[in-house]
Design an enzyme around this catalytic site. Structure first.
Site, short mmCIF file in Angstrom:
data_model
loop_
_atom_site.label_atom_id
_atom_site.label_comp_id
_atom_site.label_asym_id
_atom_site.label_seq_id
_atom_site.Cartn_x
_atom_site.Cartn_y
_atom_site.Cartn_z
N LYS A 101 27.81 -36.11 -26.57
CA LYS A 101 27.25 -36.58 -27.86
C LYS A 101 25.98 -37.26 -27.93
O LYS A 101 25.53 -36.80 -28.79
CB LYS A 101 28.99 -37.41 -28.50
CG LYS A 101 29.87 -36.72 -28.94
CD LYS A 101 30.57 -37.16 -29.77
CE LYS A 101 31.78 -36.14 -30.05
NZ LYS A 101 32.85 -36.49 -29.18
N GLU A 115 28.90 -44.34 -34.55
CA GLU A 115 27.67 -44.07 -36.11
C GLU A 115 28.13 -44.58 -36.84
O GLU A 115 29.04 -45.50 -36.81
CB GLU A 115 27.86 -42.52 -35.91
CG GLU A 115 27.53 -42.15 -34.75
CD GLU A 115 28.37 -40.26 -34.94
OE1 GLU A 115 27.57 -39.47 -34.75
OE2 GLU A 115 29.02 -40.20 -35.54
N HIS A 140 41.60 -38.36 -37.03
CA HIS A 140 40.43 -38.02 -37.19
C HIS A 140 40.46 -35.73 -36.59
O HIS A 140 39.98 -36.05 -36.29
CB HIS A 140 39.35 -38.33 -35.82
CG HIS A 140 39.61 -39.67 -36.19
ND1 HIS A 140 39.14 -40.21 -37.57
CD2 HIS A 140 39.67 -40.47 -35.92
CE1 HIS A 140 38.30 -41.36 -37.61
NE2 HIS A 140 38.82 -42.05 -36.69
N ARG A 197 32.39 -23.49 -28.44
CA ARG A 197 33.62 -22.40 -28.01
C ARG A 197 34.61 -21.88 -29.22
O ARG A 197 33.68 -22.58 -30.50
CB ARG A 197 35.05 -22.96 -27.62
CG ARG A 197 35.27 -25.26 -28.32
CD ARG A 197 36.20 -25.42 -27.74
NE ARG A 197 36.49 -26.83 -28.36
CZ ARG A 197 37.13 -27.05 -29.96
NH1 ARG A 197 37.07 -25.57 -29.92
NH2 ARG A 197 36.95 -28.27 -30.47
#
Length: 658
Positions: free
Chosen positions: A118, A202, A237, A294
């Site tokens: 990430k 973040e 999440h 994917r």
């Protein structure tokens, strides 16, 4: 480009079955791999050929790249489709597949690597002009360094595993006091799930939607997007409901987000199917989250709205073909919504469940699609994700799709395990979802889950009648002939719901005539009539209405599925009380099968209520086992690395006043 004759699916369950369905329709031979836990699985029976790759644990089977490559050679495969999860976003695996002379049905190893971390992905996206959430990423960053950066960004912040996805290694942190524990648990979960404990942080975008864009690219420079999916309804999440298109995205915003997604794909030379995920705030600003290199779990909603088969397009791109469609050819027709049916207990914090699926019957109907890899008597094991199926509905409008999906879930029969079926219906029926206002905080704001489904009078009375009939038949009697010389017999029962919050219900059942019963509960008496049964579907008359329910009696336990709840009920009048083993006398027992990954206390330690004692890893997630009250740890019965069974003793915490 080498011609493909046989496609090996390096996956299991519903995704393996779904990929094989398209591959077979295109004329390819299909090959399956399986662990010991999946030897009789549907995906194994669906394939033309199959082979064992290892024991039940994923790291020793589906995550073992060497074993999968050996299996491909053993089964004469020409190509490998990784599905999603497991090795699907493992750049080393993709590279090894290509180096072994096989075709990898997915993007290049270089593209996977570019998006696989990430931190690196965000740097790449910034350079490509794709808007990103403010944050901090640095390889080998210390907890102290992360804490300083979090102070600068401002709370709340999101801690994320730099590698991987699916909600694992992710924590929402509201204050500096919560950060240390969040970092520790996120690192541990990330290391176990992805082999890397690198983290990023973040800024948490509040009141946001999770909107993702499906892209397709070939090896000839063509790249298009297929519109967006709204995946805002999430728990821990992880996505619960997904829909296409998003109710928050108009044509202009769709065009801007699509262009950003295509730019992201072009920046890394992407080819094949992929998804670019964004956060969309209330003002219409969107920010790059990550790119999934994917096929996605939720790809069916895009297929139903566009009329395209994404797996077929993946295979054609892998064979070197050009995309058969252009951007101007893409039209979104109607609306589609997908619900993920899980073996989990919403009232227990969505705790995953494992065990035998006694009965399984997916729904059928106009605009309904079910992707699954199950058959009745299959076991949902603790080794893999507990998703049972994806139930999808399409309609001319969003409202039609929503109504169809509720009806499909009502008709879905999954007996023997606790599922989230009724919770999904509650989500779909909630006013905020109906109005298209769901954000990522939807479940916490509108559907706080803290209680089991409650059995009402109708449930108790039908259960009493059905358990009476089952008991009579088990003893060789005709239940309609329960009479003595002095008149009809009153058959006593003491009913309890397993996993429910109801007190035991004492009642009596009296045969009026045939299958017409009178059920007395306290001073209240109800009449009901069982009208008939067909493959587990019971029709019955109650208070002037004819109703239906799915019922199955197994090992003297009634599994009852009604429109507003699933109930597991048994008669304990003539049974000896059993120890529940859950919290009695300060005992801490495993809530499910799994592996102990952390022991945080020792015998003799003083602990507070809620203090972590151990951490159990099962079904890709970590579950904290905490002290039920303040006191002293009397004993610890497990060690790190040990596999434990459901209800196995973990520890005993003696109350403080003892």
């Amino acid at each position: 480009m080498r011609a493909i004759r046989t496609i090996l699916v390096a996956n299991r369950g519903e995704i393996a079955c779904r990929i094989m369905r398209t591959a077979k329709a295109m004329g390819y031979r299909t090959a399956a791999v399986y662990s010991d836990a999946d030897a009789e699985a549907l995906h194994v029976r669906t394939a033309d050929v199959a082979t064992r790759i290892g024991p039940a644990e994923a790291r020793l089977s589906y995550l073992d790249a060497e074993q999968i490559l050996k299996a491909a050679r053993r089964l004469d495969a020409d190509a490998i489709h990784p599905g999603y999860g497991f090795l699907s976003e493992n750049a080393d695996f993709a590279r090894a597949v290509e180096e072994s002379g096989l075709t990898f049905i997915g993007p290049s190893a270089e593209a996977i690597a570019a998006m696989g971390n990430k931190a690196a992905a965000k740097r790449c996206m910034r350079e490509a002009g794709v808007p990103c959430v403010p944050g901090f990423e640095a390889k080998d960053a210390s907890d102290l360094q992360i804490a300083r950066e979090a102070d600068g960004i401002g709370y709340p912040v999101m801690v994320k595993a730099a590698a991987g996805g699916g909600g694992r290694g992710m924590r929402l942190v509201h204050s500096p006091e919560e950060l240390a524990n969040a970092l520790a648990t996120a690192r541990s979960e990330a290391l176990n799930a992805f082999g890397s404990d690198e983290l990023i942080i973040e800024k948490a975008v509040t009141a946001a939607r999770h909107v993702e864009v499906q892209i397709l690219a070939d090896r000839h420079g063509n790249c298009i997007h297929l519109g967006e999916r709204d995946c805002s309804v999430q728990r821990r999440h992880q996505k619960v409901l997904e829909e296409c298109p998003s109710p928050a995205v108009d044509a202009a915003l769709r065009s801007r987000m699509g262009e950003a997604a295509v730019a992201a794909a072009r920046a890394i030379g992407y080819a094949n199917a992929g998804t670019v995920e964004f956060l969309l705030d209330a003002a219409g600003h969107f920010y790059f989250l990550e790119m999934n290199t994917r096929l996605q779990v939720e790809h069916p909603v895009t297929e139903m709205v566009t009329g395209l088969d994404l797996v077929a397009l993946q295979i054609r791109v892998a064979e070197g073909e050009r995309l058969p469609v252009r951007q101007e050819d893409i039209r979104l027709q109607g609306h589609a919504i997908e619900a993920r049916l899980y073996a989990e207990a919403p009232h227990l914090g969505f705790l995953p469940q494992s065990g035998e699926l006694l009965a399984w019957k997916p729904p059928v109907g106009p605009g309904v699609r079910v992707d699954h890899g199950l058959k009745a008597s299959d076991r949902v094991t603790p080794f893999y994700d507990p998703m049972i199926a994806k139930v999808v509905a399409h309609g001319r409008t969003r409202e039609e799709a929503r109504r169809r999906l509720i009806e499909a879930l009502d008709e879905t029969r999954a007996t023997g395990l606790v599922t989230n079926r009724c919770f999904l219906v509650a989500c779909l029926a909630n006013d905020a979802f109906v109005a298209g206002r769901a954000t990522t905080g939807f479940i916490a704001e509108h559907l706080p889950v803290n209680a089991a489904e409650q059995a009402g009078e109708a449930v108790w009375c039908l259960s009493a009648a059905l358990l009476f009939e089952a008991s009579a038949r088990r003893h060789g009697h005709d239940p309609s002939q329960a009479w003595s010389s002095s008149g009809p017999l009153a058959w006593p029962l003491k009913l309890v719901t397993e996993g429910g919050a109801n007190n035991p219900i004492k009642c009596t059942v009296t045969v009026v005539q045939g299958r017409h019963y009178s059920v007395a509960h306290g001073s209240v008496r109800h009449d009901l009539e069982v009208l008939g049964e067909d493959d587990g579907l019971v029709r019955w008359r109650w208070q002037g209405r004819e109703l239906k329910a799915y019922a199955l009696v197994h090992d003297d336990v009634l599994h009852l599925q009604m429109r507003d709840g699933n109930f597991t009920i048994r008669d304990v009048l003539y049974q000896r009380p059993e120890e529940s083993g859950l919290g009695a006398n300060g005992e801490l027992r495993a809530p499910m099968n799994g592996r102990i990954v952390m022991v945080a206390a020792e015998a003799g330690d003083r602990v507070e209520k809620g203090q972590p004692i151990a951490v159990l890893e099962a079904m890709k997630m970590q579950h904290q086992i905490a002290a039920p009250h303040a006191g002293m740890v009397a004993s610890i019965s497990v060690r790190v690395g040990e596999q434990v069974a459901t209800r196995q003793m973990i520890a005993v915490v003696a109350p403080q006043n003892v």
